[in-house]
Design a protein around this motif. Sequence first.
Motif, PDB file in Angstrom:
ATOM      1  N   GLY A 100       0.844  -1.191   0.000  1.00  0.00           N
ATOM      2  CA  GLY A 100       0.000   0.000   0.000  1.00  0.00           C
ATOM      3  C   GLY A 100       0.878   1.239   0.000  1.00  0.00           C
ATOM      4  N   LYS A 101       0.337   2.337  -0.510  1.00  0.00           N
ATOM      5  CA  LYS A 101       1.073   3.599  -0.525  1.00  0.00           C
ATOM      6  C   LYS A 101       0.117   4.734  -0.208  1.00  0.00           C
ATOM      7  CE  LYS A 101       4.554   6.369  -1.080  1.00  0.00           C
ATOM      8  NZ  LYS A 101       5.683   6.385  -0.111  1.00  0.00           N
ATOM      9  N   LEU A 102       0.456   5.474   0.848  1.00  0.00           N
ATOM     10  CA  LEU A 102      -0.352   6.596   1.303  1.00  0.00           C
ATOM     11  C   LEU A 102       0.461   7.872   1.150  1.00  0.00           C
ATOM     12  CD1 LEU A 102      -3.215   6.757   2.636  1.00  0.00           C
ATOM     13  CD2 LEU A 102      -2.037   6.980   4.830  1.00  0.00           C
ATOM     14  N   PHE A 103      -0.077   8.841   0.419  1.00  0.00           N
ATOM     15  CA  PHE A 103       0.564  10.146   0.267  1.00  0.00           C
ATOM     16  C   PHE A 103      -0.199  11.156   1.117  1.00  0.00           C
ATOM     17  CE2 PHE A 103       1.845   8.164  -3.777  1.00  0.00           C
ATOM     18  CZ  PHE A 103       3.209   8.425  -3.761  1.00  0.00           C
ATOM     19  N   THR A 104       0.547  11.968   1.864  1.00  0.00           N
ATOM     20  CA  THR A 104      -0.069  13.038   2.654  1.00  0.00           C
ATOM     21  C   THR A 104      -0.028  14.318   1.840  1.00  0.00           C
ATOM     22  OG1 THR A 104       0.589  12.010   4.733  1.00  0.00           O
ATOM     23  CG2 THR A 104       0.036  14.349   4.798  1.00  0.00           C
ATOM     24  N   ASP A 155      -5.064  12.705   3.378  1.00  0.00           N
ATOM     25  CA  ASP A 155      -4.269  11.614   2.812  1.00  0.00           C
ATOM     26  C   ASP A 155      -4.892  11.079   1.525  1.00  0.00           C
ATOM     27  OD1 ASP A 155      -2.537  11.783   4.931  1.00  0.00           O
ATOM     28  OD2 ASP A 155      -3.561  10.245   6.113  1.00  0.00           O
ATOM     29  N   PHE A 156      -4.027  10.625   0.636  1.00  0.00           N
ATOM     30  CA  PHE A 156      -4.467  10.011  -0.621  1.00  0.00           C
ATOM     31  C   PHE A 156      -3.831   8.631  -0.733  1.00  0.00           C
ATOM     32  CE2 PHE A 156      -3.274   9.139  -5.106  1.00  0.00           C
ATOM     33  CZ  PHE A 156      -4.554   8.872  -5.589  1.00  0.00           C
ATOM     34  N   SER A 213      -4.901   6.891 -16.277  1.00  0.00           N
ATOM     35  CA  SER A 213      -4.080   7.814 -15.495  1.00  0.00           C
ATOM     36  C   SER A 213      -4.604   7.882 -14.060  1.00  0.00           C
ATOM     37  CB  SER A 213      -4.111   9.209 -16.120  1.00  0.00           C
ATOM     38  OG  SER A 213      -3.546   9.182 -17.412  1.00  0.00           O
ATOM     39  N   GLY A 214      -3.679   7.854 -13.095  1.00  0.00           N
ATOM     40  CA  GLY A 214      -4.058   7.957 -11.690  1.00  0.00           C
ATOM     41  C   GLY A 214      -4.454   6.650 -11.045  1.00  0.00           C
ATOM     42  N   CYS A 215      -4.272   5.513 -11.749  1.00  0.00           N
ATOM     43  CA  CYS A 215      -4.705   4.228 -11.181  1.00  0.00           C
ATOM     44  C   CYS A 215      -3.670   3.641 -10.221  1.00  0.00           C
ATOM     45  CB  CYS A 215      -5.005   3.226 -12.292  1.00  0.00           C
ATOM     46  SG  CYS A 215      -3.544   2.598 -13.150  1.00  0.00           S
ATOM     47  N   GLY A 216      -2.443   4.173 -10.207  1.00  0.00           N
ATOM     48  CA  GLY A 216      -1.411   3.689  -9.296  1.00  0.00           C
ATOM     49  C   GLY A 216      -0.302   2.896  -9.960  1.00  0.00           C
TER      50      GLY A 216
END
Length: 366
Positions: A16-20, A26-27, A49-52
């Motif tokens: 998992g990857k969480l961006f603040t 959080d995203f 685009s934006g799917c990870g």
Amino acid sequence: MSSVVAKAGLEIRNVGKLFTQPGKGDFRALDDVSLFIKPNEFFTLLGPSGCGKTTLLRMIAGFEYPTEGEIRLNGDEISDLPPYQRPINTVFQNYALFPHLTVDQNIAFGLEMLRRPKGEIDKTVDEMLRLVKMTEMRGRKTSQISGGQQQRVALARALAPHPKVLLLDEPLSALDLKLRKEMQIELKRLQHETGITFVFVTHDQEEALTMSDRIAVMSAGKVLQVGSPRDIYDHPANRFVANFIGETNFLTGTVLSAAPGRADIKLGTGAVIAAGVPDGMTPAGEVTVVVRPEHAVITDPETAAVKGTVDTVVYFGTDTHYHLKLDSGAPFTVRQQNRRGREVHLAAGQPVGIDIPGGVAQVLRD
């Protein structure tokens, strides 16, 4: 997964990857992603685009670190290693070549940074130039060659240290259509000849279908389906996959009877068709069925169970797309190959029948 299998390739375990984002909260870019990529495999991460998919590629490379989960290569965890300690190279979308250096100097650069002996560097550069068919261009600066040639140089530079995994971040997106198709074939050839595991990121379904041994379709940070190009195209797991991979007709119907692997579906038009069913699924009640445009056939409306009228006709040279409206009001597209002497000439408003052969329709899980 057994440890024996885990040592054989690249494994993504519950990553998992969480961006603040300051002021925005959080995203979550990746949500519990697990994948196993076999050695010597051409594996593609496909999605909008934006799917990870690029975030996942960057974590494999070491440019980002997982918030949770782990990444293993040949059984060894590499999640916390910096990029230079991983036997992994990346070809970026913009190639990142040095314009003031020649082709052979660009290829040699990474080997020089690794302090390889000069004799080994010269031999490897010659080998890479032959591999990407750029021997005659070796003395030119990369600012003096075409986009396709620059892409070959970027590939040669990334392959020169003989990495265990090569990551490719949409490397064909800047090329024109003809060159992009040529490079699809070249990439597959290079992967086959080198035996290196390729992990390719793209939003282009044609690229994925053309080159991949297997594809992972991604959306909103999750992996929705993993399989061969044929499996994903012919047996999509859900509506998103069916809609994202190629053109698709969606029909609603009611299950009349079901057996392992197949079901009889009564459509809203009243017609009954035989449809394939995903493994482990026992459909009941109302379901959604998909039919690829090339799997349906236009036929005589007098004898067909499924009927409609022609809305528009679009000629593509190799084939023609007939956009129809079913008697139920639902849209439906039929794609037929153009064969000299066997052309079908239809006009807007003309009534037609539609034949859906048994087994070409597929019931979706959701």
